[in-house]
Design a protein around this motif. Structure first.
Motif, PDB file in Angstrom:
ATOM      1  N   UNK A  94       0.819  -1.204   0.000  1.00 37.74           N
ATOM      2  CA  UNK A  94       0.000   0.000   0.000  1.00 37.74           C
ATOM      3  C   UNK A  94       0.857   1.260   0.000  1.00 37.74           C
ATOM      4  N   UNK A  95       2.002   1.215   0.671  1.00 35.00           N
ATOM      5  CA  UNK A  95       2.864   2.395   0.723  1.00 35.00           C
ATOM      6  C   UNK A  95       3.383   2.753  -0.669  1.00 35.00           C
ATOM      7  N   UNK A  96       3.763   1.744  -1.457  1.00 35.13           N
ATOM      8  CA  UNK A  96       4.220   2.005  -2.812  1.00 35.13           C
ATOM      9  C   UNK A  96       3.065   2.506  -3.679  1.00 35.13           C
ATOM     10  N   UNK A  97       1.885   1.929  -3.465  1.00 26.93           N
ATOM     11  CA  UNK A  97       0.709   2.398  -4.205  1.00 26.93           C
ATOM     12  C   UNK A  97       0.444   3.870  -3.899  1.00 26.93           C
ATOM     13  N   UNK A  98       0.529   4.239  -2.631  1.00 21.16           N
ATOM     14  CA  UNK A  98       0.266   5.625  -2.254  1.00 21.16           C
ATOM     15  C   UNK A  98       1.291   6.586  -2.846  1.00 21.16           C
ATOM     16  N   UNK A  99       2.534   6.130  -2.986  1.00 20.96           N
ATOM     17  CA  UNK A  99       3.555   6.965  -3.624  1.00 20.96           C
ATOM     18  C   UNK A  99       3.212   7.248  -5.078  1.00 20.96           C
ATOM     19  N   UNK A 100       2.494   6.309  -5.704  1.00 17.73           N
ATOM     20  CA  UNK A 100       2.144   6.434  -7.125  1.00 17.73           C
ATOM     21  C   UNK A 100       0.646   6.706  -7.306  1.00 17.73           C
ATOM     22  N   UNK A 101       0.004   7.212  -6.280  1.00 16.02           N
ATOM     23  CA  UNK A 101      -1.461   7.291  -6.273  1.00 16.02           C
ATOM     24  C   UNK A 101      -2.018   8.078  -7.453  1.00 16.02           C
ATOM     25  N   UNK A 102      -1.375   9.188  -7.816  1.00 17.09           N
ATOM     26  CA  UNK A 102      -1.879   9.978  -8.932  1.00 17.09           C
ATOM     27  C   UNK A 102      -1.841   9.183 -10.232  1.00 17.09           C
ATOM     28  N   UNK A 103      -0.768   8.409 -10.427  1.00 14.14           N
ATOM     29  CA  UNK A 103      -0.679   7.555 -11.615  1.00 14.14           C
ATOM     30  C   UNK A 103      -1.832   6.566 -11.655  1.00 14.14           C
ATOM     31  N   UNK A 104      -2.105   5.913 -10.524  1.00 13.88           N
ATOM     32  CA  UNK A 104      -3.151   4.892 -10.501  1.00 13.88           C
ATOM     33  C   UNK A 104      -4.541   5.515 -10.577  1.00 13.88           C
ATOM     34  N   UNK A 105      -4.709   6.737 -10.098  1.00 13.13           N
ATOM     35  CA  UNK A 105      -5.980   7.438 -10.287  1.00 13.13           C
ATOM     36  C   UNK A 105      -6.215   7.702 -11.778  1.00 13.13           C
ATOM     37  N   UNK A 106      -5.137   8.054 -12.489  1.00 15.79           N
ATOM     38  CA  UNK A 106      -5.249   8.259 -13.932  1.00 15.79           C
ATOM     39  C   UNK A 106      -5.575   6.947 -14.642  1.00 15.79           C
ATOM     40  N   UNK A 107      -4.958   5.850 -14.173  1.00 15.33           N
ATOM     41  CA  UNK A 107      -5.257   4.538 -14.746  1.00 15.33           C
ATOM     42  C   UNK A 107      -6.730   4.189 -14.519  1.00 15.33           C
ATOM     43  N   UNK A 108      -7.242   4.483 -13.325  1.00 15.54           N
ATOM     44  CA  UNK A 108      -8.649   4.193 -13.013  1.00 15.54           C
ATOM     45  C   UNK A 108      -9.586   4.935 -13.963  1.00 15.54           C
ATOM     46  N   UNK A 109      -9.246   6.173 -14.300  1.00 12.95           N
ATOM     47  CA  UNK A 109     -10.063   6.945 -15.242  1.00 12.95           C
ATOM     48  C   UNK A 109     -10.084   6.280 -16.618  1.00 12.95           C
ATOM     49  N   UNK A 110      -8.915   5.799 -17.056  1.00 10.73           N
ATOM     50  CA  UNK A 110      -8.822   5.127 -18.347  1.00 10.73           C
ATOM     51  C   UNK A 110      -9.543   3.783 -18.332  1.00 10.73           C
ATOM     52  N   UNK A 111      -9.492   3.084 -17.180  1.00  9.75           N
ATOM     53  CA  UNK A 111     -10.214   1.811 -17.049  1.00  9.75           C
ATOM     54  C   UNK A 111     -11.710   2.037 -17.190  1.00  9.75           C
ATOM     55  N   UNK A 112     -12.224   3.043 -16.529  1.00  8.49           N
ATOM     56  CA  UNK A 112     -13.665   3.337 -16.610  1.00  8.49           C
ATOM     57  C   UNK A 112     -14.061   3.711 -18.032  1.00  8.49           C
ATOM     58  N   UNK A 113     -13.188   4.449 -18.722  1.00 10.17           N
ATOM     59  CA  UNK A 113     -13.463   4.794 -20.113  1.00 10.17           C
ATOM     60  C   UNK A 113     -13.467   3.551 -20.986  1.00 10.17           C
ATOM     61  N   UNK A 114     -12.525   2.635 -20.725  1.00  8.93           N
ATOM     62  CA  UNK A 114     -12.461   1.370 -21.472  1.00  8.93           C
ATOM     63  C   UNK A 114     -13.747   0.563 -21.262  1.00  8.93           C
ATOM     64  N   UNK A 115     -14.206   0.487 -20.030  1.00  6.07           N
ATOM     65  CA  UNK A 115     -15.417  -0.278 -19.721  1.00  6.07           C
ATOM     66  C   UNK A 115     -16.639   0.344 -20.381  1.00  6.07           C
ATOM     67  N   UNK A 116     -16.659   1.670 -20.475  1.00  5.32           N
ATOM     68  CA  UNK A 116     -17.764   2.362 -21.136  1.00  5.32           C
ATOM     69  C   UNK A 116     -17.730   2.120 -22.641  1.00  5.32           C
ATOM     70  N   UNK A 117     -16.537   2.218 -23.221  1.00  2.64           N
ATOM     71  CA  UNK A 117     -16.399   2.058 -24.669  1.00  2.64           C
ATOM     72  C   UNK A 117     -16.666   0.631 -25.122  1.00  2.64           C
ATOM     73  N   UNK A 118     -16.435  -0.341 -24.231  1.00  2.00           N
ATOM     74  CA  UNK A 118     -16.570  -1.748 -24.602  1.00  2.00           C
ATOM     75  C   UNK A 118     -17.729  -2.437 -23.874  1.00  2.00           C
ATOM     76  N   UNK A 119     -18.635  -1.658 -23.344  1.00  2.00           N
ATOM     77  CA  UNK A 119     -19.762  -2.203 -22.561  1.00  2.00           C
ATOM     78  C   UNK A 119     -20.598  -3.172 -23.411  1.00  2.00           C
ATOM     79  N   UNK A 120     -21.008  -4.327 -22.819  1.00  2.00           N
ATOM     80  CA  UNK A 120     -20.658  -4.789 -21.463  1.00  2.00           C
ATOM     81  C   UNK A 120     -19.387  -5.629 -21.467  1.00  2.00           C
ATOM     82  N   UNK A 121     -18.570  -5.463 -20.420  1.00  2.00           N
ATOM     83  CA  UNK A 121     -17.391  -6.296 -20.205  1.00  2.00           C
ATOM     84  C   UNK A 121     -17.679  -7.190 -19.010  1.00  2.00           C
ATOM     85  N   UNK A 122     -17.496  -8.510 -19.187  1.00  2.00           N
ATOM     86  CA  UNK A 122     -17.856  -9.466 -18.145  1.00  2.00           C
ATOM     87  C   UNK A 122     -16.610  -9.965 -17.404  1.00  2.00           C
TER      88      UNK A 122
END
Length: 236
Positions: A200-228
């Motif tokens: 978790x400590x390493x994740x928190x050091x890179x938190x902004x990067x992973x927040x950006x990844x989360x945004x792209x993941x949500x966009x991917x799920x929207x563009x390819x809906x439904x993903x199972x």
């Protein structure tokens, strides 16, 4: 008036001195003890497992650091921390999945924590379908007791498959990425170009990067809906 101010200053100094003495750290008086700290960012984490996956890593060998904390006061002398492999809980094979470990490690004078390096290997093709576990057990020594019996075992799961980060729930990553599934993690790895950090400590050091990844993941799920996911549920 001069006498009044002199008395007032004396009272302030007296109260301040008394407060400092009252809050002064008295130190630990029992025999020193050690315990595993498997989540460096969360002292209260009492889980006994951490996970290492070779997925997304261009290497057949890696070093996993396992932390051991001191309960007590630092010492002016070096002290010995003893550990052993718990064969009853271990499915990993020495030489195939991990390098030979020492039975004793040194906590140097003045230190309150040591890091035990565990070298792990991706030699076994079986890691592509199943994780193996290396279980470590702390032992009492002339220098250390074991005051936290629920934090004397550390299980390191080694694999080359997608696995849920140990801190997913405690770090509220469901709010960031959604309900965990192996398929969701595959998408995260695909978009990020690598697996999530081991701690978790390493994740928190890179938190902004992973927040950006989360945004792209949500966009991917929207563009390819439904993903199972692997259980037939829609990932959202």
């Amino acid at each position: 008036m001069k006498t009044f101010f002199s008395t007032l200053i004396f009272m302030v100094l007296f109260i301040s001195f008394g407060s400092c003495k009252e809050n002064e750290y008295e130190g630990y008086t029992g025999k020193a003890s050690v315990y595993f700290q498997l989540d460096p960012s969360n002292w209260n984490y009492s889980g006994d497992s951490i996970f290492y996956s070779f997925v997304g890593k261009n290497t057949d060998e890696a070093t996993v650091q396992i932390l051991i904390n001191l309960l007590g006061n630092p010492s002016p002398q070096d002290r010995i921390v003893k550990i052993h492999v718990d064969e009853s809980l271990t499915t990993a094979k020495e030489g195939l999945h991990y390098a030979t470990l020492q039975n004793e490690y040194i906590m140097k004078s003045g230190e309150m924590q040591i890091s035990v390096p565990i070298i792990v290997y991706k030699k076994d093709e079986g890691l592509n379908s199943k994780a193996v576990v290396l279980a470590l057990q702390l032992d009492e020594s002339a220098d250390f007791d074991l005051q936290f019996p629920n934090r004397t075992t550390a299980k390191l799961f080694i694999s080359n498959i997608i696995s849920k980060p140990s801190y997913w729930d405690s770090s509220y990553l469901t709010w960031t990425f959604g309900t965990y599934s192996n398929r969701l993690m595959e998408i995260i790895v695909m978009i990020a170009g690598r697996t999530m950090p081991e701690t978790a400590s390493k994740y928190n050091e890179e938190k902004q990067f992973w927040n950006n990844v989360a945004t792209l993941v949500k966009q991917y799920l929207t563009d390819n809906y439904p993903v199972y996911d692997e259980n037939g549920n829609i990932i959202n």
